[in-house]
Design a protein around this motif. Structure first.
Motif, short mmCIF file in Angstrom:
data_model
loop_
_atom_site.label_atom_id
_atom_site.label_comp_id
_atom_site.label_asym_id
_atom_site.label_seq_id
_atom_site.Cartn_x
_atom_site.Cartn_y
_atom_site.Cartn_z
N GLU A 80 5.25 31.01 14.01
CA GLU A 80 5.60 30.19 12.85
C GLU A 80 6.76 30.83 12.08
OE1 GLU A 80 1.98 29.98 10.70
OE2 GLU A 80 1.09 28.43 11.99
N ASN A 81 6.76 32.15 11.96
CA ASN A 81 7.88 32.83 11.30
C ASN A 81 9.18 32.62 12.07
OD1 ASN A 81 6.01 33.77 9.45
ND2 ASN A 81 5.78 35.77 10.44
N ALA A 82 9.10 32.65 13.39
CA ALA A 82 10.30 32.44 14.20
C ALA A 82 10.84 31.02 14.01
CB ALA A 82 9.98 32.69 15.67
N VAL A 83 9.95 30.04 13.87
CA VAL A 83 10.39 28.66 13.63
C VAL A 83 11.08 28.55 12.27
CG1 VAL A 83 9.58 26.30 13.23
CG2 VAL A 83 8.70 27.60 15.15
N ASP A 84 10.51 29.19 11.25
CA ASP A 84 11.12 29.14 9.91
C ASP A 84 12.51 29.77 9.92
OD1 ASP A 84 8.83 27.93 9.01
OD2 ASP A 84 7.93 29.78 8.24
N GLN A 85 12.65 30.89 10.61
CA GLN A 85 13.95 31.57 10.66
C GLN A 85 14.98 30.72 11.40
OE1 GLN A 85 13.76 35.41 12.51
NE2 GLN A 85 15.92 35.87 12.18
N ALA A 86 14.59 30.14 12.52
CA ALA A 86 15.52 29.30 13.28
C ALA A 86 15.88 28.04 12.50
CB ALA A 86 14.90 28.92 14.63
N SER A 87 14.93 27.49 11.74
CA SER A 87 15.22 26.30 10.94
C SER A 87 16.21 26.62 9.82
CB SER A 87 13.92 25.76 10.36
OG SER A 87 14.16 24.63 9.55
N ALA A 88 16.05 27.77 9.17
CA ALA A 88 16.98 28.16 8.11
C ALA A 88 18.38 28.38 8.66
CB ALA A 88 16.47 29.42 7.42
N GLN A 89 18.48 28.99 9.83
CA GLN A 89 19.79 29.21 10.45
C GLN A 89 20.46 27.88 10.79
OE1 GLN A 89 21.41 31.95 10.75
NE2 GLN A 89 23.09 31.33 12.09
N ALA A 90 19.68 26.91 11.28
CA ALA A 90 20.25 25.61 11.61
C ALA A 90 20.75 24.89 10.35
CB ALA A 90 19.22 24.76 12.34
N ARG A 91 20.00 24.96 9.26
CA ARG A 91 20.43 24.30 8.02
C ARG A 91 21.71 24.95 7.48
NH1 ARG A 91 14.89 24.73 6.82
NH2 ARG A 91 15.32 26.41 5.34
N GLN A 92 21.82 26.24 7.60
CA GLN A 92 23.03 26.92 7.13
C GLN A 92 24.26 26.47 7.91
OE1 GLN A 92 22.82 31.18 7.48
NE2 GLN A 92 24.86 31.53 6.69
N LEU A 93 24.13 26.37 9.21
CA LEU A 93 25.26 25.95 10.04
C LEU A 93 25.56 24.47 9.85
CD1 LEU A 93 24.50 27.93 13.30
CD2 LEU A 93 26.23 28.43 11.56
N GLU A 94 24.56 23.64 9.56
CA GLU A 94 24.81 22.24 9.25
C GLU A 94 25.65 22.10 7.98
OE1 GLU A 94 20.98 20.54 8.96
OE2 GLU A 94 20.68 20.32 11.14
N ALA A 95 25.34 22.91 6.98
CA ALA A 95 26.11 22.86 5.74
C ALA A 95 27.55 23.33 5.97
CB ALA A 95 25.44 23.73 4.68
N ARG A 96 27.70 24.36 6.79
CA ARG A 96 29.05 24.85 7.08
C ARG A 96 29.87 23.81 7.82
NH1 ARG A 96 33.55 27.23 5.73
NH2 ARG A 96 34.68 28.14 7.51
N LEU A 97 29.27 23.11 8.80
CA LEU A 97 29.99 22.07 9.53
C LEU A 97 30.36 20.92 8.60
CD1 LEU A 97 31.04 20.82 12.13
CD2 LEU A 97 28.73 19.96 12.58
N ALA A 98 29.46 20.52 7.72
CA ALA A 98 29.76 19.45 6.78
C ALA A 98 30.91 19.83 5.87
CB ALA A 98 28.52 19.11 5.97
#
Length: 325
Positions: A80-98
């Protein structure tokens, strides 16, 4: 001694002749021959695809299981911790691409313009001071040190003006296509990592693939297991097959689709089955099969699917087969 050998040879010849007569007579009279075999039920060794600590095992040996029923769980907190970390990384990169796709904000461009105006004014003032000091230093009215200070200030102001102009030009040019492509690739990698983390989290729950009965319970809560190690062994209820063997003289009577009766020692009524496949290669009769023929006789394996199987048929149980027609 010779008399004993002669008697033995005569007995062997008599046994062989009786066996050949039995086979031929069965074929000519149309009586159904008897075959022997063992119940062959498929087993599944269930195991986790990920490593971890066993949190609970929900089934005991002998318990029935249904398709997709949960039988055991691992401690899911690390995954579950690994999922939270991967989700946060994906949101960060989505904001950067936007941010890159939207381009520069008008407020940033206006701020860069004002900064350029300020640096240009400072540069003009430093230029005037430097030129004035340059005229006075030759007559000795201004110290050489003051002149050097004015020249350094003028050069610094010019560098700041050029930097502000370059920053404004960069904002006006917008985002490069290569930067957007790189950001998109990074986001795809982040989404793949998130999907992998979610898959591993789901793999902490062990489910039964089909209806069956638990044969062995290998692990207990608190055990540390490796990926792929067996946790439970399940015997599937369907299909139930019988593995039997036919000698070469009776091979013509055994063919796919033929109906057979399956007899056990614990039930007077027979089960009904159908021959599924016949091996194309001869082999020696296994020692686990009790037949009336000689052990050294070559036989052909065939498999029978029992159509009305119940809990009375167990793995490895010896059975007797008779052809229906």
């Amino acid at each position: 001694m010779k008399r004993t050998i002669i008697i033995f040879l005569l007995l062997a010849a008599a046994v062989g002749g009786w066996y050949a007569w039995k086979i031929l007579n069965a074929e000519q009279s149309g009586s159904a021959p008897v075959f022997h075999g063992n119940v062959d039920i498929r087993e599944v060794r269930l195991g986790f695809r990920v490593a971890g600590r066993v949190a609970e095992v929900l089934k005991e040996e002998g318990d029935g299981v249904a398709p997709a029923e949960i039988v055991a769980r691992l401690d899911a907190q690390p995954y579950e911790n690994a999922v939270d970390q991967a989700s946060a990384q994906a949101r960060q990169l989505e904001a950067r691409l936007a941010e890159l796709q939207n381009g520069t904000r008008p407020e940033d461009i206006e701020q860069a313009r004002k900064n350029l105006t300020a640096t240009e004014a400072a540069h003009e003032n430093a230029r005037l001071i430097f030129e004035r000091q340059q005229q006075l230093v030759s007559s000795g009215a201004v110290a050489r040190q003051d002149f050097d200070t004015a020249r350094a200030s003028f050069q610094t102001a010019r560098a700041r003006r050029d930097g502000a102009k370059a920053a404004l030009d960069l904002l006006l040019a917008g985002t490069r296509a290569e930067q957007i492509t790189q950001a998109e690739a990074s986001l795809e990698a982040a989404h793949a990592a998130l999907s992998q983390a979610q898959t591993q989290l789901a793999d902490t729950v062990l489910t039964a693939p089909e209806t069956g009965v638990v044969l062995t319970r290998v692990v207990e809560p608190g055990s540390i297991v490796q990926a792929g190690s067996t946790a439970l062994t399940v015997s599937l209820l369907s299909p139930v097959r019988v593995r039997a063997y036919a000698p070469e003289p009776q091979l013509g009577l055994v063919h796919p689709g033929r109906k057979v009766l399956v007899f056990t020692d614990s039930r007077p009524e027979p089960y009904h089955g159908q021959i599924g496949d016949v091996s194309a290669r001869a082999e020696f009769t296994p020692k686990s099969v009790e037949t009336e023929e000689l052990r050294t006789a070559l036989v052909y394996r065939f498999r029978v699917t029992v159509q009305d199987a119940d809990q009375g048929l167990r793995q490895g149980m010896p059975v007797t087969l008779r052809l229906e027609d």
